[in-house]
Design a protein around this motif. Structure first.
Motif, PDB file in Angstrom:
ATOM      1  N   LEU A  50      -3.079   7.609  -1.041  1.00 59.25           N
ATOM      2  CA  LEU A  50      -2.583   6.978   0.174  1.00 59.25           C
ATOM      3  C   LEU A  50      -3.419   5.748   0.498  1.00 59.25           C
ATOM      4  CD1 LEU A  50      -1.831  10.028   2.472  1.00 59.25           C
ATOM      5  CD2 LEU A  50      -0.196   8.587   1.268  1.00 59.25           C
ATOM      6  N   ASN A  51      -2.747   4.700   0.908  1.00 56.11           N
ATOM      7  CA  ASN A  51      -3.337   3.420   1.295  1.00 56.11           C
ATOM      8  C   ASN A  51      -3.866   2.612   0.106  1.00 56.11           C
ATOM      9  OD1 ASN A  51      -3.559   1.707   3.530  1.00 56.11           O
ATOM     10  ND2 ASN A  51      -5.759   2.059   3.652  1.00 56.11           N
ATOM     11  N   ARG A  52      -3.658   3.085  -1.117  1.00 51.23           N
ATOM     12  CA  ARG A  52      -4.062   2.333  -2.315  1.00 51.23           C
ATOM     13  C   ARG A  52      -3.062   1.205  -2.533  1.00 51.23           C
ATOM     14  NH1 ARG A  52      -7.339   3.641  -6.772  1.00 51.23           N
ATOM     15  NH2 ARG A  52      -8.578   4.374  -5.028  1.00 51.23           N
TER      16      ARG A  52
ATOM     17  N   ARG B  48       0.836  -1.197   0.000  1.00 51.04           N
ATOM     18  CA  ARG B  48       0.000   0.000   0.000  1.00 51.04           C
ATOM     19  C   ARG B  48       0.873   1.251   0.000  1.00 51.04           C
ATOM     20  NH1 ARG B  48      -5.155  -1.268   0.103  1.00 51.04           N
ATOM     21  NH2 ARG B  48      -5.728  -3.317   0.912  1.00 51.04           N
ATOM     22  N   ILE B  49       0.398   2.276  -0.674  1.00 49.21           N
ATOM     23  CA  ILE B  49       1.114   3.544  -0.741  1.00 49.21           C
ATOM     24  C   ILE B  49       1.038   4.216   0.626  1.00 49.21           C
ATOM     25  CG2 ILE B  49       1.126   5.847  -1.776  1.00 49.21           C
ATOM     26  CD1 ILE B  49       0.015   4.560  -4.339  1.00 49.21           C
ATOM     27  N   THR B  50       2.215   4.524   1.203  1.00 45.26           N
ATOM     28  CA  THR B  50       2.257   5.158   2.514  1.00 45.26           C
ATOM     29  C   THR B  50       2.649   6.633   2.438  1.00 45.26           C
ATOM     30  OG1 THR B  50       4.527   4.381   2.839  1.00 45.26           O
ATOM     31  CG2 THR B  50       2.754   2.993   3.710  1.00 45.26           C
ATOM     32  N   ALA B  51       3.153   7.073   1.300  1.00 47.14           N
ATOM     33  CA  ALA B  51       3.465   8.488   1.061  1.00 47.14           C
ATOM     34  C   ALA B  51       3.331   8.722  -0.437  1.00 47.14           C
ATOM     35  CB  ALA B  51       4.872   8.827   1.530  1.00 47.14           C
ATOM     36  N   LEU B  52       2.844   9.909  -0.809  1.00 45.85           N
ATOM     37  CA  LEU B  52       2.605  10.222  -2.216  1.00 45.85           C
ATOM     38  C   LEU B  52       2.965  11.672  -2.477  1.00 45.85           C
ATOM     39  CD1 LEU B  52       1.354   9.488  -5.014  1.00 45.85           C
ATOM     40  CD2 LEU B  52      -0.858  10.174  -4.064  1.00 45.85           C
TER      41      LEU B  52
ATOM     42  N   PHE C 243       6.074   7.855  -4.983  1.00 48.08           N
ATOM     43  CA  PHE C 243       5.328   7.354  -3.831  1.00 48.08           C
ATOM     44  C   PHE C 243       6.197   6.366  -3.096  1.00 48.08           C
ATOM     45  CE2 PHE C 243       3.591   4.796  -7.446  1.00 48.08           C
ATOM     46  CZ  PHE C 243       3.962   3.526  -7.046  1.00 48.08           C
TER      47      PHE C 243
END
Length: 85
Positions: free
Chosen positions: A59-61, A24-28, A35
């Motif tokens: 985020l979270n994706r 999951r993406i934690t920073a973008l 990311f």
């Protein structure tokens, strides 16, 4: 999940080891086109997208990334980003 596909130990070129990341993406940072997944910074500026496009990043994706380790080893240059559910 982080998976390194090659290390250049076969006498090949050490630059750009192939990497697969899933998580999951934690920073973008949309301005820098980067990311973070699994603690690894990913540059998606030149990436091909599957199951969506750049505007679907959030985020979270959940994403799966395939790319190459940068020459300095500090980030992944994405070749493909697959967007999950």
């Amino acid at each position: 999940k982080v998976e390194v596909k090659g290390s250049g130990d076969d006498g090949g070129d050490d630059d750009g080891r192939e990497v697969e990341l899933e998580g999951r993406i934690t920073a973008l940072d949309t301005a820098a086109k980067t990311f973070v997944v699994q603690g690894q910074r990913v540059d998606y500026a030149g990436a091909e997208f599957r199951n969506g496009n750049e505007s679907d990043l959030a985020l979270n994706r959940k994403v799966e990334v395939r790319g190459q380790v940068s020459a300095d080893g500090t980030y992944v240059v994405a070749e493909r980003v697959e967007i999950g559910d």
